[in-house]
Scaffold this active site. Structure first.
Site, PDB file in Angstrom:
ATOM      1  N   LYS A 100       0.824  -1.212   0.000  1.00 40.53           N
ATOM      2  CA  LYS A 100       0.000   0.000   0.000  1.00 40.53           C
ATOM      3  C   LYS A 100       0.860   1.264   0.000  1.00 40.53           C
ATOM      4  O   LYS A 100       2.062   1.232   0.254  1.00 40.53           O
ATOM      5  CB  LYS A 100      -0.949  -0.009   1.201  1.00 40.53           C
ATOM      6  CG  LYS A 100      -2.118  -0.975   0.993  1.00 40.53           C
ATOM      7  CD  LYS A 100      -3.163  -0.877   2.076  1.00 40.53           C
ATOM      8  CE  LYS A 100      -4.371  -1.749   1.711  1.00 40.53           C
ATOM      9  NZ  LYS A 100      -5.388  -1.761   2.784  1.00 40.53           N
ATOM     10  N   ARG A 148      -3.597 -10.086   4.993  1.00 45.66           N
ATOM     11  CA  ARG A 148      -4.162 -10.110   3.636  1.00 45.66           C
ATOM     12  C   ARG A 148      -3.071  -9.598   2.695  1.00 45.66           C
ATOM     13  O   ARG A 148      -2.678  -8.441   2.783  1.00 45.66           O
ATOM     14  CB  ARG A 148      -5.416  -9.247   3.570  1.00 45.66           C
ATOM     15  CG  ARG A 148      -6.114  -9.247   2.221  1.00 45.66           C
ATOM     16  CD  ARG A 148      -7.368  -8.378   2.269  1.00 45.66           C
ATOM     17  NE  ARG A 148      -8.054  -8.365   0.978  1.00 45.66           N
ATOM     18  CZ  ARG A 148      -7.783  -7.523  -0.019  1.00 45.66           C
ATOM     19  NH1 ARG A 148      -6.827  -6.599   0.136  1.00 45.66           N
ATOM     20  NH2 ARG A 148      -8.451  -7.577  -1.160  1.00 45.66           N
TER      21      ARG A 148
END
Length: 274
Positions: free
Chosen positions: A221, A255
């Site tokens: 991210k 995740r």
């Protein structure tokens, strides 16, 4: 802590890995990579072989300013993939990344075992009732607004307390409806600045007060690649570093895009823990 996934009990005393399968053209890292059956099956086989417990399938990109996708289009993307994976890998545990109750219902009907909702029911008022009827594990994430508006909603009185309050309300409602298996995801990157994301990671242990499994989704991210002044493609090392921090601060699920590296991270964490 355990999760009941289609009559299989998943023990979370050892953290587990959720591999990401985006079947969208516009996801921030792997958008458009998995367009045909062969590519999808090869990627899922790799993730399962490398140690993923769950495969999280998403057909609607939740990156900032993502394009709107209709419910029909989401189902058209998703349903054939679930059928294909269940047929090819009968033991697979599929999570479906959706905030729509009808998509959740159809996904479970075709073989999905859990639902991963970025809005914790905020974007579809029927979602919690639907999960209660389906009786599947439910991942509730913290977000404000929608993927299109969330980055304009980063003002908090007290970041951690505000998110804890959000979850306490959601958990109470879910329990009242009879939802048994809940997972919380603090929502790294969703309605949070880079600084807020790092504060959240640093204080992740505080969410253990909720006595529920914590899912951490930091893989590749912008909090990583912008901090390192690089790109999502070059963010694996930074991702692994933050995965270890998340594990040390109580995360029970990671995740991830890169399953092999995340599984290795859990193995090393377990040695530290012992």
């Amino acid at each position: 802590m355990t999760l009941n996934c289609k009559q299989t009990l998943i023990d979370l005393s050892t953290p587990k890995i959720m591999g990401i399968l985006n079947v969208t053209p516009d996801s921030f890292y792997d958008g458009g990579q998995y367009k045909d059956e062969d590519a999808i099956l090869q990627q899922v086989e790799n993730m399962l072989t490398n140690g993923a417990t769950f495969i999280d399938v998403g057909a609607y990109s939740s990156r900032p300013n993502a394009d709107f996708v209709t419910e029909v289009e989401e189902l058209n993307r998703l349903t054939p993939i679930i059928k294909l994976l269940v047929k090819q890998f009968p033991e697979i545990i599929i999570s479906v990344d959706t905030f729509r109750s009808e998509v959740a219902k159809q996904a479970v009907k075709h073989g999905a075992a859990l639902i991963n909702d970025i809005s914790a029911g905020e974007l579809d008022k029927l979602m919690l009732d639907t999960i209660a009827k389906l009786q599947v594990p439910y991942i509730m994430m913290h977000m404000r607004g929608t993927p299109q508006t969330m980055q304009q909603q980063t003002d908090y009185r007290d970041l951690i307390n505000d998110i804890l309050f959000y979850f306490s309300e959601k958990i109470q409602k879910a329990r009242q409806l009879g939802i048994n298996d809940l997972i919380i995801d603090p929502g790294f990157g969703f309605a949070k600045t880079t600084e807020q994301n790092f504060e959240l990671l640093e204080k992740l242990k505080l969410f253990n007060i909720l006595d529920l499994p914590i899912l951490a989704g930091v893989s590749r991210k912008s909090m990583i690649y912008k901090s390192l002044q690089t790109t999502a493609k070059e963010a694996l090392n930074g991702t692994t570093a933050l995965h270890m921090v998340a594990l040390q601060n109580g995360a029970k699920l990671l995740r991830v895009h890169d399953v092999k590296e995340a599984v290795e991270c859990v193995k090393l964490y377990n040695l530290l823990k012992d």
